[in-house]
Design a protein around this motif. Structure first.
Motif, PDB file in Angstrom:
ATOM      1  N   SER A   4      69.967  88.935 -22.618  1.00  0.00           N
ATOM      2  CA  SER A   4      69.208  87.984 -23.446  1.00  0.00           C
ATOM      3  C   SER A   4      70.021  87.715 -24.706  1.00  0.00           C
ATOM      4  O   SER A   4      71.105  88.285 -24.893  1.00  0.00           O
ATOM      5  CB  SER A   4      67.797  88.493 -23.749  1.00  0.00           C
ATOM      6  OG  SER A   4      67.772  89.389 -24.831  1.00  0.00           O
ATOM      7  N   ARG A   5      69.475  86.822 -25.578  1.00  0.00           N
ATOM      8  CA  ARG A   5      70.285  86.395 -26.730  1.00  0.00           C
ATOM      9  C   ARG A   5      70.453  87.473 -27.796  1.00  0.00           C
ATOM     10  O   ARG A   5      71.532  87.626 -28.360  1.00  0.00           O
ATOM     11  CB  ARG A   5      69.638  85.166 -27.393  1.00  0.00           C
ATOM     12  CG  ARG A   5      69.650  83.927 -26.559  1.00  0.00           C
ATOM     13  CD  ARG A   5      68.695  82.896 -27.133  1.00  0.00           C
ATOM     14  NE  ARG A   5      67.329  83.415 -27.173  1.00  0.00           N
ATOM     15  CZ  ARG A   5      66.277  82.778 -27.688  1.00  0.00           C
ATOM     16  NH1 ARG A   5      66.449  81.586 -28.236  1.00  0.00           N
ATOM     17  NH2 ARG A   5      65.082  83.307 -27.661  1.00  0.00           N
ATOM     18  N   SER A   6      69.371  88.188 -28.079  1.00  0.00           N
ATOM     19  CA  SER A   6      69.379  89.098 -29.224  1.00  0.00           C
ATOM     20  C   SER A   6      69.998  90.453 -28.865  1.00  0.00           C
ATOM     21  O   SER A   6      69.489  91.162 -27.985  1.00  0.00           O
ATOM     22  CB  SER A   6      67.930  89.282 -29.712  1.00  0.00           C
ATOM     23  OG  SER A   6      67.773  90.539 -30.316  1.00  0.00           O
ATOM     24  N   VAL A  29      71.434  81.796 -21.855  1.00  0.00           N
ATOM     25  CA  VAL A  29      71.531  81.236 -20.498  1.00  0.00           C
ATOM     26  C   VAL A  29      71.910  79.747 -20.504  1.00  0.00           C
ATOM     27  O   VAL A  29      72.284  79.202 -19.473  1.00  0.00           O
ATOM     28  CB  VAL A  29      70.229  81.427 -19.675  1.00  0.00           C
ATOM     29  CG1 VAL A  29      69.975  82.894 -19.371  1.00  0.00           C
ATOM     30  CG2 VAL A  29      69.026  80.774 -20.352  1.00  0.00           C
ATOM     31  N   ARG A  30      71.804  79.103 -21.685  1.00  0.00           N
ATOM     32  CA  ARG A  30      72.233  77.697 -21.761  1.00  0.00           C
ATOM     33  C   ARG A  30      73.750  77.570 -21.665  1.00  0.00           C
ATOM     34  O   ARG A  30      74.258  76.484 -21.432  1.00  0.00           O
ATOM     35  CB  ARG A  30      71.719  77.069 -23.070  1.00  0.00           C
ATOM     36  CG  ARG A  30      70.225  76.825 -23.032  1.00  0.00           C
ATOM     37  CD  ARG A  30      69.673  76.422 -24.388  1.00  0.00           C
ATOM     38  NE  ARG A  30      69.525  77.559 -25.273  1.00  0.00           N
ATOM     39  CZ  ARG A  30      68.790  77.558 -26.393  1.00  0.00           C
ATOM     40  NH1 ARG A  30      68.173  76.453 -26.772  1.00  0.00           N
ATOM     41  NH2 ARG A  30      68.682  78.638 -27.137  1.00  0.00           N
ATOM     42  N   GLN A  31      74.468  78.678 -21.876  1.00  0.00           N
ATOM     43  CA  GLN A  31      75.937  78.673 -21.813  1.00  0.00           C
ATOM     44  C   GLN A  31      76.372  79.239 -20.457  1.00  0.00           C
ATOM     45  O   GLN A  31      76.400  80.458 -20.259  1.00  0.00           O
ATOM     46  CB  GLN A  31      76.529  79.523 -22.943  1.00  0.00           C
ATOM     47  CG  GLN A  31      76.011  79.186 -24.336  1.00  0.00           C
ATOM     48  CD  GLN A  31      76.322  77.751 -24.737  1.00  0.00           C
ATOM     49  OE1 GLN A  31      77.364  77.210 -24.375  1.00  0.00           O
ATOM     50  NE2 GLN A  31      75.416  77.114 -25.467  1.00  0.00           N
ATOM     51  N   GLY A  33      61.588  79.405 -22.694  1.00  0.00           N
ATOM     52  CA  GLY A  33      61.102  79.113 -24.038  1.00  0.00           C
ATOM     53  C   GLY A  33      59.826  78.304 -23.927  1.00  0.00           C
ATOM     54  O   GLY A  33      59.673  77.497 -23.007  1.00  0.00           O
ATOM     55  N   ASN A  34      58.902  78.511 -24.868  1.00  0.00           N
ATOM     56  CA  ASN A  34      57.632  77.776 -24.803  1.00  0.00           C
ATOM     57  C   ASN A  34      57.007  77.646 -26.179  1.00  0.00           C
ATOM     58  O   ASN A  34      57.182  78.510 -27.037  1.00  0.00           O
ATOM     59  CB  ASN A  34      56.645  78.492 -23.867  1.00  0.00           C
ATOM     60  CG  ASN A  34      55.532  77.575 -23.389  1.00  0.00           C
ATOM     61  OD1 ASN A  34      55.438  76.432 -23.828  1.00  0.00           O
ATOM     62  ND2 ASN A  34      54.692  78.068 -22.507  1.00  0.00           N
ATOM     63  N   PHE A  35      56.323  76.550 -26.407  1.00  0.00           N
ATOM     64  CA  PHE A  35      55.446  76.361 -27.565  1.00  0.00           C
ATOM     65  C   PHE A  35      54.479  75.257 -27.178  1.00  0.00           C
ATOM     66  O   PHE A  35      54.778  74.437 -26.311  1.00  0.00           O
ATOM     67  CB  PHE A  35      56.254  75.988 -28.818  1.00  0.00           C
ATOM     68  CG  PHE A  35      57.266  74.905 -28.599  1.00  0.00           C
ATOM     69  CD1 PHE A  35      56.906  73.563 -28.610  1.00  0.00           C
ATOM     70  CD2 PHE A  35      58.595  75.220 -28.348  1.00  0.00           C
ATOM     71  CE1 PHE A  35      57.844  72.562 -28.389  1.00  0.00           C
ATOM     72  CE2 PHE A  35      59.545  74.226 -28.112  1.00  0.00           C
ATOM     73  CZ  PHE A  35      59.165  72.888 -28.132  1.00  0.00           C
ATOM     74  N   LEU A  62      56.882  65.845 -29.336  1.00  0.00           N
ATOM     75  CA  LEU A  62      58.135  66.466 -28.885  1.00  0.00           C
ATOM     76  C   LEU A  62      59.322  65.580 -29.231  1.00  0.00           C
ATOM     77  O   LEU A  62      59.390  64.427 -28.790  1.00  0.00           O
ATOM     78  CB  LEU A  62      58.103  66.663 -27.357  1.00  0.00           C
ATOM     79  CG  LEU A  62      57.201  67.752 -26.798  1.00  0.00           C
ATOM     80  CD1 LEU A  62      57.121  67.627 -25.268  1.00  0.00           C
ATOM     81  CD2 LEU A  62      57.714  69.132 -27.199  1.00  0.00           C
ATOM     82  N   SER A  63      60.265  66.114 -30.003  1.00  0.00           N
ATOM     83  CA  SER A  63      61.517  65.381 -30.227  1.00  0.00           C
ATOM     84  C   SER A  63      62.385  65.514 -28.976  1.00  0.00           C
ATOM     85  O   SER A  63      62.121  66.355 -28.103  1.00  0.00           O
ATOM     86  CB  SER A  63      62.261  65.967 -31.432  1.00  0.00           C
ATOM     87  OG  SER A  63      62.695  67.281 -31.132  1.00  0.00           O
ATOM     88  N   SER A  64      63.420  64.700 -28.926  1.00  0.00           N
ATOM     89  CA  SER A  64      64.364  64.799 -27.812  1.00  0.00           C
ATOM     90  C   SER A  64      64.928  66.222 -27.730  1.00  0.00           C
ATOM     91  O   SER A  64      65.037  66.821 -26.651  1.00  0.00           O
ATOM     92  CB  SER A  64      65.489  63.774 -28.042  1.00  0.00           C
ATOM     93  OG  SER A  64      66.512  63.959 -27.119  1.00  0.00           O
ATOM     94  N   ASN A  65      65.211  66.778 -28.905  1.00  0.00           N
ATOM     95  CA  ASN A  65      65.798  68.123 -28.925  1.00  0.00           C
ATOM     96  C   ASN A  65      64.802  69.195 -28.493  1.00  0.00           C
ATOM     97  O   ASN A  65      65.181  70.184 -27.855  1.00  0.00           O
ATOM     98  CB  ASN A  65      66.324  68.426 -30.346  1.00  0.00           C
ATOM     99  CG  ASN A  65      67.338  69.547 -30.331  1.00  0.00           C
ATOM    100  OD1 ASN A  65      68.106  69.693 -29.375  1.00  0.00           O
ATOM    101  ND2 ASN A  65      67.332  70.364 -31.378  1.00  0.00           N
ATOM    102  N   ALA A  66      63.527  68.999 -28.820  1.00  0.00           N
ATOM    103  CA  ALA A  66      62.502  69.971 -28.414  1.00  0.00           C
ATOM    104  C   ALA A  66      62.373  69.978 -26.891  1.00  0.00           C
ATOM    105  O   ALA A  66      62.319  71.039 -26.254  1.00  0.00           O
ATOM    106  CB  ALA A  66      61.170  69.623 -29.072  1.00  0.00           C
ATOM    107  N   ALA A  88      50.771  84.819 -26.402  1.00  0.00           N
ATOM    108  CA  ALA A  88      50.598  84.760 -27.857  1.00  0.00           C
ATOM    109  C   ALA A  88      50.818  83.325 -28.334  1.00  0.00           C
ATOM    110  O   ALA A  88      50.164  82.854 -29.266  1.00  0.00           O
ATOM    111  CB  ALA A  88      51.577  85.709 -28.539  1.00  0.00           C
ATOM    112  N   ARG A  89      51.737  82.612 -27.676  1.00  0.00           N
ATOM    113  CA  ARG A  89      52.026  81.228 -28.072  1.00  0.00           C
ATOM    114  C   ARG A  89      51.005  80.243 -27.522  1.00  0.00           C
ATOM    115  O   ARG A  89      50.699  79.244 -28.164  1.00  0.00           O
ATOM    116  CB  ARG A  89      53.423  80.837 -27.582  1.00  0.00           C
ATOM    117  CG  ARG A  89      54.522  81.524 -28.362  1.00  0.00           C
ATOM    118  CD  ARG A  89      55.891  81.316 -27.721  1.00  0.00           C
ATOM    119  NE  ARG A  89      56.898  82.042 -28.479  1.00  0.00           N
ATOM    120  CZ  ARG A  89      57.982  81.512 -29.015  1.00  0.00           C
ATOM    121  NH1 ARG A  89      58.233  80.226 -28.846  1.00  0.00           N
ATOM    122  NH2 ARG A  89      58.824  82.238 -29.701  1.00  0.00           N
ATOM    123  N   LEU A  90      50.505  80.496 -26.313  1.00  0.00           N
ATOM    124  CA  LEU A  90      49.621  79.511 -25.665  1.00  0.00           C
ATOM    125  C   LEU A  90      48.144  79.763 -25.952  1.00  0.00           C
ATOM    126  O   LEU A  90      47.325  78.855 -25.829  1.00  0.00           O
ATOM    127  CB  LEU A  90      49.842  79.521 -24.145  1.00  0.00           C
ATOM    128  CG  LEU A  90      51.227  79.082 -23.679  1.00  0.00           C
ATOM    129  CD1 LEU A  90      51.246  78.922 -22.165  1.00  0.00           C
ATOM    130  CD2 LEU A  90      51.653  77.778 -24.346  1.00  0.00           C
TER     131      LEU A  90
END
Ligand code: HXC
Ligand code: NAP
Length: 268
Positions: free
Chosen positions: A38-40, A67-69, A96-98, A105-109, A197-199
């Motif tokens: 994972s990233r961290s 994982v994006r790389q 990832g989720n929110f 939602l922006s294009s980047n989101a 927790a997010r949903l």
């Protein structure tokens, strides 16, 4: 019938918390040697320490990567296979989720979630193919009810996880003849996870989520892990291309009808 993963190697992308760490714990308990990514770096170190405690030996591998790389995923999996041997089991669970209404939602989101969930799964599966044990391997993608039911505030996640399901089925078709099984697990809402927790951040949203499940409760991470151990095992040798729900029936129940107030609650 005894299900064991004794002697098998497993690589778990996103395996440092929540449902995926639960899967890693269960696989170690059943005798597999595990690598997590994972990233961290802090989360990786903590997960490796915990899994080593279960294994009773310093055998777990950990990799900090996104994982994006694709190159970073490939480097980690190549190193894991070099050290542990060819991979018997690969789990792709980073996500990832929110909650956000589609118009917010922006294009980047939208891109962020598509790239973590769907492109990330493609990266993990591509590398898994290169480092799998020849002629016999089990790959498991972690999907969600969002793949087949539209949810309020989840346009990005529904789109990405629908792609994960279809990628799973396509790879099962293409790689089945090579002895690689590719299945997906669809957890329903699982207690004590970052996802819920997010949903379902308020008691009201939690209640709505529970009512949307025919079994009328949240699931446990262990219940998802049991399914993953089965799909990874030799007992599941004829299971390929399955979208395996561990969701208390949420997908057949259809969550949409239960959620018309979610966006109002988000904005109040
Ligand atoms: C609208 C939002 C937003 C929100 C972020 N963004 N949160 N937009 N509403 N609540 C936007 C940002 O403004 C930005 O767009 C873009 O998304 C990317 O955000 P970053 O923070 O720069 O991205 P990044 O650091 O890559 O983080 C990715 C992330 C983050 C998805 C946004 O939350 C993350 O790392 N999550 C991983 C952990 C996680 O989500 N676990 C739960 C998985 S559960 P702009 O335009 O401003 O640049 C799950 C459950 C499924 O998947 C089903 C459950 C039933
Ligand atoms: P979680 O604890 O946040 O787990 C996500 C994992 O992925 C973490 O280890 C995280 O660690 C890693 N990760 C996130 N983005 C990454 C990236 N770009 N590259 C590499 N690793 C990344 O969430 P969870 O709630 O347990 O969810 C786990 C999986 O189950 C997800 O696929 C989710 O969609 C699915 N799911 C969850 C539920 C639920 O009820 N929670 C329901 C259905 C499906 P880092 O932060 O260190 O990167």
């Amino acid at each position: 019938m005894e299900i064991t993963l004794q002697g098998k190697t497993a690589f778990i992308a996103g395996g440092t918390s929540g449902i995926n760490l639960g899967i890693a714990r269960a696989m170690v308990r059943e005798g597999a040697r595990v690598a997590v990514l994972s990233r961290s770096q802090d989360k990786v170190d903590a997960a490796v320490a915990e899994l080593n405690d279960i294994a009773g030996a310093s055998t777990t591998l950990g990799f900090a990567a996104d994982v994006r790389q694709g190159d970073a995923v490939e480097a980690a999996m190549a190193e894991a296979a070099e050290i542990m041997g060819p991979l018997d089991i690969v789990v792709s669970g980073a996500a990832g989720n929110f909650l956000a209404p589609a118009e917010a939602l922006s294009s980047n989101a939208f891109r962020a979630v598509m790239e973590i969930d769907l492109l990330g799964t493609f990266h993990v599966m591509s590398s898994a193919f290169r480092h799998a044990r020849e002629g016999k391997a089990s790959f498991i993608n972690i999907s969600a009810p969002q793949a087949s039911i539209p949810f309020w505030g989840q346009a990005h996640v529904c789109s990405a996880k629908a792609g994960v399901d279809m990628l799973t089925k396509t790879l099962a078709l293409e790689w089945g003849p090579k002895g690689i099984r590719v299945n997906a697990i669809v957890p329903g809402p699982i207690a004590n996870t970052e996802g819920m927790a997010r949903l379902a951040a308020t008691p009201e949203l939690e209640e709505i989520a529970k009512v949307s499940v025919p079994s009328r409760r949240f699931g446990e991470a262990d219940e998802v892990a049991t399914a993953a151990v089965y799909l990874a095992s030799d007992q599941a040798a004829y299971v390929n291309g399955a979208i395996f729900c561990v969701d208390g029936g949420q997908v057949v129940g259809g969550a949409t009808l239960m959620q018309p107030d979610v966006l109002n609650m988000m904005s109040s």
